[in-house]
Structures are given as C-alpha cells and as structure tokens.
Design a protein around this motif. Structure first.
Motif, PDB file in Angstrom:
ATOM      1  N   ALA A 129      -4.122   1.074  -1.692  1.00  0.00           N
ATOM      2  CA  ALA A 129      -3.440   0.281  -2.716  1.00  0.00           C
ATOM      3  C   ALA A 129      -2.999   1.181  -3.871  1.00  0.00           C
ATOM      4  O   ALA A 129      -3.669   2.167  -4.185  1.00  0.00           O
ATOM      5  CB  ALA A 129      -4.371  -0.812  -3.234  1.00  0.00           C
ATOM      6  N   PRO A 130      -1.870   0.879  -4.522  1.00  0.00           N
ATOM      7  CA  PRO A 130      -1.429   1.678  -5.681  1.00  0.00           C
ATOM      8  C   PRO A 130      -2.504   1.831  -6.751  1.00  0.00           C
ATOM      9  O   PRO A 130      -2.569   2.863  -7.424  1.00  0.00           O
ATOM     10  CB  PRO A 130      -0.214   0.893  -6.196  1.00  0.00           C
ATOM     11  CG  PRO A 130       0.319   0.196  -4.986  1.00  0.00           C
ATOM     12  CD  PRO A 130      -0.891  -0.170  -4.163  1.00  0.00           C
ATOM     13  N   ALA A 131      -3.356   0.835  -6.912  1.00  0.00           N
ATOM     14  CA  ALA A 131      -4.421   0.910  -7.920  1.00  0.00           C
ATOM     15  C   ALA A 131      -5.448   1.999  -7.592  1.00  0.00           C
ATOM     16  O   ALA A 131      -6.242   2.383  -8.460  1.00  0.00           O
ATOM     17  CB  ALA A 131      -5.130  -0.442  -8.024  1.00  0.00           C
ATOM     18  N   GLN A 132      -5.397   2.507  -6.354  1.00  0.00           N
ATOM     19  CA  GLN A 132      -6.359   3.528  -5.920  1.00  0.00           C
ATOM     20  C   GLN A 132      -5.802   4.953  -6.016  1.00  0.00           C
ATOM     21  O   GLN A 132      -6.446   5.892  -5.531  1.00  0.00           O
ATOM     22  CB  GLN A 132      -6.776   3.259  -4.463  1.00  0.00           C
ATOM     23  CG  GLN A 132      -7.497   1.948  -4.249  1.00  0.00           C
ATOM     24  CD  GLN A 132      -8.955   2.006  -4.706  1.00  0.00           C
ATOM     25  OE1 GLN A 132      -9.377   2.938  -5.377  1.00  0.00           O
ATOM     26  NE2 GLN A 132      -9.723   1.000  -4.330  1.00  0.00           N
ATOM     27  N   ARG A 133      -4.647   5.134  -6.641  1.00  0.00           N
ATOM     28  CA  ARG A 133      -4.030   6.459  -6.647  1.00  0.00           C
ATOM     29  C   ARG A 133      -4.919   7.530  -7.262  1.00  0.00           C
ATOM     30  O   ARG A 133      -5.059   8.633  -6.728  1.00  0.00           O
ATOM     31  CB  ARG A 133      -2.675   6.406  -7.364  1.00  0.00           C
ATOM     32  CG  ARG A 133      -1.601   5.700  -6.552  1.00  0.00           C
ATOM     33  CD  ARG A 133      -0.288   5.564  -7.303  1.00  0.00           C
ATOM     34  NE  ARG A 133       0.671   4.796  -6.512  1.00  0.00           N
ATOM     35  CZ  ARG A 133       1.872   4.423  -6.944  1.00  0.00           C
ATOM     36  NH1 ARG A 133       2.256   4.735  -8.191  1.00  0.00           N
ATOM     37  NH2 ARG A 133       2.678   3.733  -6.161  1.00  0.00           N
ATOM     38  N   GLU A 134      -5.538   7.240  -8.390  1.00  0.00           N
ATOM     39  CA  GLU A 134      -6.407   8.238  -9.008  1.00  0.00           C
ATOM     40  C   GLU A 134      -7.636   8.486  -8.149  1.00  0.00           C
ATOM     41  O   GLU A 134      -8.111   9.617  -8.038  1.00  0.00           O
ATOM     42  CB  GLU A 134      -6.820   7.789 -10.411  1.00  0.00           C
ATOM     43  CG  GLU A 134      -7.744   8.781 -11.120  1.00  0.00           C
ATOM     44  CD  GLU A 134      -7.245  10.219 -11.097  1.00  0.00           C
ATOM     45  OE1 GLU A 134      -8.065  11.129 -10.867  1.00  0.00           O
ATOM     46  OE2 GLU A 134      -6.021  10.430 -11.297  1.00  0.00           O
ATOM     47  N   ARG A 144       5.559   3.663   1.527  1.00  0.00           N
ATOM     48  CA  ARG A 144       4.774   2.454   1.261  1.00  0.00           C
ATOM     49  C   ARG A 144       4.852   1.509   2.453  1.00  0.00           C
ATOM     50  O   ARG A 144       5.790   1.569   3.274  1.00  0.00           O
ATOM     51  CB  ARG A 144       5.291   1.747   0.007  1.00  0.00           C
ATOM     52  CG  ARG A 144       6.697   1.187   0.119  1.00  0.00           C
ATOM     53  CD  ARG A 144       7.197   0.658  -1.218  1.00  0.00           C
ATOM     54  NE  ARG A 144       8.510   0.024  -1.082  1.00  0.00           N
ATOM     55  CZ  ARG A 144       8.682  -1.287  -0.897  1.00  0.00           C
ATOM     56  NH1 ARG A 144       7.627  -2.079  -0.844  1.00  0.00           N
ATOM     57  NH2 ARG A 144       9.890  -1.789  -0.779  1.00  0.00           N
ATOM     58  N   ASP A 200       0.829  -1.212   0.000  1.00  0.00           N
ATOM     59  CA  ASP A 200       0.000   0.000   0.000  1.00  0.00           C
ATOM     60  C   ASP A 200       0.862   1.259   0.000  1.00  0.00           C
ATOM     61  O   ASP A 200       1.945   1.292   0.594  1.00  0.00           O
ATOM     62  CB  ASP A 200      -0.895   0.043   1.244  1.00  0.00           C
ATOM     63  CG  ASP A 200      -2.137  -0.826   1.125  1.00  0.00           C
ATOM     64  OD1 ASP A 200      -2.329  -1.436   0.053  1.00  0.00           O
ATOM     65  OD2 ASP A 200      -2.900  -0.899   2.111  1.00  0.00           O
ATOM     66  N   ASP A 201       0.362   2.294  -0.648  1.00  0.00           N
ATOM     67  CA  ASP A 201       0.963   3.627  -0.547  1.00  0.00           C
ATOM     68  C   ASP A 201       0.608   4.241   0.809  1.00  0.00           C
ATOM     69  O   ASP A 201      -0.452   3.959   1.378  1.00  0.00           O
ATOM     70  CB  ASP A 201       0.417   4.559  -1.637  1.00  0.00           C
ATOM     71  CG  ASP A 201       0.781   4.120  -3.042  1.00  0.00           C
ATOM     72  OD1 ASP A 201       1.896   3.586  -3.221  1.00  0.00           O
ATOM     73  OD2 ASP A 201      -0.048   4.317  -3.952  1.00  0.00           O
TER      74      ASP A 201
END
Length: 327
Positions: free
Chosen positions: A276-281, A299, A151-152
């Motif tokens: 999660a990185p996929a949630q950055r936007e 992270r 996770d970020d």
C-alpha cells in the motif's frame, strides 16, 4: 570413487545440535522440527545442463546458483531457510569438479544457516535438483494473491543484466570485457533476497521472485489477486545495472534490447512485490536494513491486464514473452 564415498566425502557434514534439523544425512529420511507456531515453506528447482547453464560453467558458481534459486523462493515467501536436499546426476565422479561445486554450494548454505539433510546421486547427464525447507510464522507468509487495487509495485535490486550476459555468451551481442564480467556474475551467482523477504512480512501485500522475466512473473500476481497493473517504462529502464551501455551518444545497444532484458529477461532472482502507498517508508526501511535497493515501478489497478506506460502516462504497445520451457 563409489556413490557412497562421493556422498561421504563431499556432501556429509555434522548437524548442529539445537537447530531445526533433528536428523540429517545418513538415514532413509531426514527429520525436521519446525518451531511451534511456524509453517514449513517448501520449494524445489531443477537445473539442467544446456537448459539452465552452459557445460563449461565454473562448478563453484554452479553450486552457488543451484541453492540460490531455491533460497530466492523462500525469500519471496518471507521464510527463514532451514535445510535442503540435493539430487545430483553426474556423467562421472570428477573429484576436482565435485570439490568446487560443494565449496560454492556450502558457502551460500552457511551464509544462510541452511543445512544439507539428504538427497540422491546417480550417473547421467548433469542435472541438479534442490528442495529447500524454511519456516515462516503461521499466517504471515507472503503470497501472490494479496495485491490490492492502488498498491505500489516494487522491485528489488537490478533486472536485466543476467539476460544481457546470456545474449553475449550466445554470441548475439558484443559486450566490453568489464561489462560482461559484471553481467555474467549476475547470471551465474544471483543474490537471493532472503533478508528482504523476511523484513517485508506485514508490509508487502504480495510477492514473488523474478525468475522467468518481470512481466510474466508479475502476471502471476495479477492472476492470483484478480487485478491489473500499470508499469512505468521509464522506471524499468533504471533497473538494469548496465544502463550506461544503452544511453548517451556512444550507446552500443538499442532501447528495445534494454526493454527485452529488463521486462522479460529472466534469471534475475530479485523480488517483485506490492504494498500500500502508506507503507512506502516501511518498504524503504526494510530495504535499508536488508542492504538492497528497491524501486517503485507501477501500481495495481482494477482494470484487468498489464499496461506499459510512457513518460506521459500513455499506454505503449509491446509484447514481451517471459521464459517458458515448453513454449
């Protein structure tokens, strides 16, 4: 002015019908009616003169901060504010002080539709204790225990300016007047990130508010989640709004002080959270909708402990202690 006159004059207001408050100030207990499918979120914070604020603080800003630090806890949980209680110890019933304090308190309460529903008053050293109530959909509360490896790590707003103001007010450093005014506002009138917290539900994997210092508070997430973390020092130095004071040929403070303020300063009341990185936007979209900047600073790792990394990714030895009332 007697105790009940004080309560009636400064802290009794009509309760809006149709809301979550079924009964407010005036009885032995208040009554709340959370909506079906909601959990009640509850948090308490105490502010003590000489420990949390200076004796000469503007009472209006003190009223603001007393509630802001509690609303910040609701924000970290992703909860919507409903109501609060106020326990207030006063050395004397000073009308002008009480009016200014109530004005600051209710200005923030009204901005978040948060109703004062009761409390207590007594004579004694100045001491404020607020308990705040909020609601969050069942199963959607942001907790400290959800961080996952990879996770970020994010932080909202800026960090360190409150500590910078405190150092200046204690006479340990000198600040230009304009810089002190800006930093002091961050110390005495923090902005609880209530909207951001609610918008992060379903996006963030864990969250808390930064009240005692970034590294110490992040440690609570790591302990609850059974994980470690790597933090990029270069990113954290971007978090202090007064960073211009620390850089350039005419810099008046050293980097160690900057790190102390941003990493262990306290009194920031920003949100630190993981996603999660996929949630950055999605994180950035939530921040835009809440009108607050967010910064990705590191992270979550499988290796236990919290490591500070330089620009080359090398670990840096450093020990920053967050605030502890009994240390």
């Amino acid at each position: 002015m007697g105790e009940f006159d004080l309560i009636a004059r400064y802290f009794t207001r009509p309760v809006r019908s149709g809301g979550a408050v079924a009964l407010g100030v005036g009885d032995d207990c208040a009554l709340l009616a959370p909506r079906p499918g909601m959990h009640l979120a509850v948090s308490s914070d105490m502010l003590v003169e000489g420990r949390h604020f200076f004796a000469d603080v503007d009472p209006r800003t003190l009223g603001h901060k007393a509630l802001a630090v509690n609303l910040s806890d609701l924000a970290a949980c992703g909860a919507r504010p409903l109501a609060f209680t106020l326990a207030l110890a006063l050395p004397q019933a000073d009308a002008s002080w009480l009016q200014a304090f109530a004005d600051g308190l209710f200005a923030l309460a009204d901005a978040h539709d948060c109703v004062l529903i009761g409390g207590d008053t007594t004579r004694g050293p100045l001491n404020l204790c607020i308990t705040v109530f909020g609601e969050v959909p069942a199963g959607q509360a942001l907790l400290r225990s959800g961080a996952q490896v990879g996770d970020d790590i994010w932080v909202s707003g800026t960090l360190g300016d409150a500590r910078l103001a405190l150092e200046a007010l204690r006479g340990r450093i000198q600040l230009p007047a304009s810089a002190l005014a800006r930093a002091r506002q961050r110390l005495e009138q923090p902005t609880p990130r209530v909207q951001l917290g609610q918008r992060l539900r379903g996006i963030a994997s864990s969250a808390l508010d930064v009240s005692d210092g970034l590294l110490g508070d992040l440690g609570h997430i790591l302990a609850a989640s059974g994980a470690g973390a790597e933090i990029e020092l270069a990113k954290t130095t971007e978090l202090i709004a007064a960073s211009a004071l620390f850089t350039g040929p005419e810099a008046i403070f050293d980097m160690e002080l900057m790190h102390q303020c941003t990493l262990a300063g306290g009194d920031d009341y920003e949100l630190a959270f993981t996603a999660a990185p996929a949630q950055r936007e999605a994180v950035q979209s939530a921040a835009r909708q809440a009108d607050v900047a967010v910064t990705r600073i590191g992270r979550i790792t499988a290796t236990p402990g919290l490591r500070l990394l330089d620009a080359q990714g090398q670990p840096q030895p450093a020990a920053y202690a967050s605030f502890d009332h009994f240390a």
